[in-house]
Design a protein around this motif. Structure first.
Motif, PDB file in Angstrom:
ATOM      1  N   VAL A 124       0.824  -1.187  -0.060  1.00 52.56           N
ATOM      2  CA  VAL A 124      -0.031   0.206  -0.123  1.00 52.56           C
ATOM      3  C   VAL A 124       0.864   1.450   0.028  1.00 52.56           C
ATOM      4  O   VAL A 124       0.645   2.286  -0.829  1.00 52.56           O
ATOM      5  CB  VAL A 124      -0.873  -0.025   1.134  1.00 52.56           C
ATOM      6  N   ALA A 125       1.910   1.108   0.705  1.00 50.03           N
ATOM      7  CA  ALA A 125       2.796   2.485   1.010  1.00 50.03           C
ATOM      8  C   ALA A 125       3.396   2.694  -0.438  1.00 50.03           C
ATOM      9  O   ALA A 125       3.637   3.919  -0.809  1.00 50.03           O
ATOM     10  CB  ALA A 125       3.705   2.244   2.087  1.00 50.03           C
ATOM     11  N   THR A 126       3.831   1.776  -1.165  1.00 51.58           N
ATOM     12  CA  THR A 126       4.367   2.079  -2.436  1.00 51.58           C
ATOM     13  C   THR A 126       3.430   2.237  -3.494  1.00 51.58           C
ATOM     14  O   THR A 126       3.942   2.194  -4.858  1.00 51.58           O
ATOM     15  CB  THR A 126       5.385   0.604  -2.792  1.00 51.58           C
ATOM     16  N   ALA A 127       2.165   2.305  -3.113  1.00 50.73           N
ATOM     17  CA  ALA A 127       1.056   2.558  -4.303  1.00 50.73           C
ATOM     18  C   ALA A 127       1.167   1.388  -5.307  1.00 50.73           C
ATOM     19  O   ALA A 127       0.712   1.866  -6.230  1.00 50.73           O
ATOM     20  CB  ALA A 127       1.385   3.981  -4.725  1.00 50.73           C
ATOM     21  N   ASN A 128       1.471   0.128  -4.749  1.00 51.29           N
ATOM     22  CA  ASN A 128       1.358  -0.862  -5.995  1.00 51.29           C
ATOM     23  C   ASN A 128       0.059  -1.569  -5.789  1.00 51.29           C
ATOM     24  O   ASN A 128      -0.415  -2.444  -6.951  1.00 51.29           O
ATOM     25  CB  ASN A 128       2.653  -1.864  -5.695  1.00 51.29           C
ATOM     26  N   HIS A 129      -0.671  -1.555  -4.685  1.00 48.29           N
ATOM     27  CA  HIS A 129      -1.949  -2.075  -4.558  1.00 48.29           C
ATOM     28  C   HIS A 129      -3.030  -1.347  -3.905  1.00 48.29           C
ATOM     29  O   HIS A 129      -2.379  -0.521  -2.917  1.00 48.29           O
ATOM     30  CB  HIS A 129      -1.544  -3.514  -3.721  1.00 48.29           C
TER      31      HIS A 129
END
Length: 287
Positions: A236-241
């Motif tokens: 979530v933090a890396t905006a991947n999912h």
């Protein structure tokens, strides 16, 4: 003198032999029972199987047509659904983590490496310490991955960092790390619109539950629960999912456990730790 009478063995009355009925399906049942038995894993076969399976998974995943327009529409729908549910905090988590450089860079490398390394490590641990549970646990992992490929075909989904009109940060591009095959110079080598379900969650949860169920040490059980939890924060933090991508990964894992339980007759951790050796007088473990 009386005449001697010699009776041949054919003339003697033999006791009736039991009737033997050849049942057609019996050989098939025997073969099915043999296929469902837990066997001792062989190292070179397992290495080849895992390598070929991962290559096939990557090939099929990246062969899914990149339906960009549909993937972006699905991402908008997921984001709106999460807002309606009150769980749409991915953007806040993304910006908070990105404000701490060392933290987000660490998360980028976590996302890129541990997904594969920890999974292989757990497989090796199972092979060496729990050979009787290795094949059933491996089936869980393979079935989870297989059903995820179906999800990539049926539901293309853009990750948050690729959404239009939303202020998500692609942390790999901003910090120039190689935390994702779907960003930067490597983006053409990976399908960027295969975010649902999240196999980072599917695989990490498989690892965590396996370690938790089979480890007696308290610190090992804590690590088993901590690993998928940290993975959820990282994706979530890396905006991947999205959060809901993680739910998709959880559902795929549930399918994998169900299939393995149906095939072997029990969940992997409930099966014997070692495979009995029939040559030493032990029974062959079957479902």
């Amino acid at each position: 003198m009386g005449e001697a009478t010699v009776k041949s063995s054919e003339d003697r009355t033999a006791p009736p032999s039991p009737m033997v009925t050849v049942d057609g399906p019996a050989p098939e049942r025997s073969r099915l029972r043999e296929w469902r038995s837990v066997r001792r894993p062989r190292i070179w076969f397992e290495i080849l199987l895992i390598a070929v399976s991962y290559w096939t998974y990557s090939l099929v995943r990246n062969a899914v047509p990149e339906q960009k327009a549909q993937a972006l529409r699905n991402a908008d729908w997921i984001w709106e659904a999460e807002q309606a549910l009150g769980i749409a905090v991915e953007q806040t988590v993304n910006h908070a983590a990105n404000s701490v450089t060392w933290l987000i860079v660490t998360m980028n490398y976590y996302y890129a490496t541990l997904h594969f390394l920890v999974t292989v490590g757990v497989l090796v641990w199972l092979y060496r310490r729990h050979p009787g549970r290795y094949a059933p646990a491996r089936l869980v992992l393979f079935a989870t991955t297989g059903v995820a490929l179906v999800g990539y075909y049926l539901y293309p989904l853009a990750p948050p960092r690729l959404m239009n009109g939303q202020d998500f940060i692609d942390t790999v591009l901003v910090h120039h790390t190689w935390g994702s095959m779907a960003s930067g110079d490597l983006k053409n080598m990976s399908n960027q619109y295969a975010a649902m379900p999240s196999m980072h969650i599917g695989w990490s949860l498989w690892c965590g539950l396996t370690v938790f169920a089979l480890t007696a040490a308290p610190w090992g059980r804590i690590l088993g629960l901590l690993y998928p939890t940290l993975t959820l924060v990282v994706i979530v933090a890396t905006a991947n999912h999205f959060w809901l991508d993680a739910v998709g990964g959880l559902l795929c894992l549930g399918f994998g456990y169900g299939l393995s339980c149906a095939w072997y007759g029990a969940l992997p951790h409930r099966l014997p730790r070692h495979v009995p050796d029939p040559l030493r007088g032990g029974p062959v473990l079957t479902a």
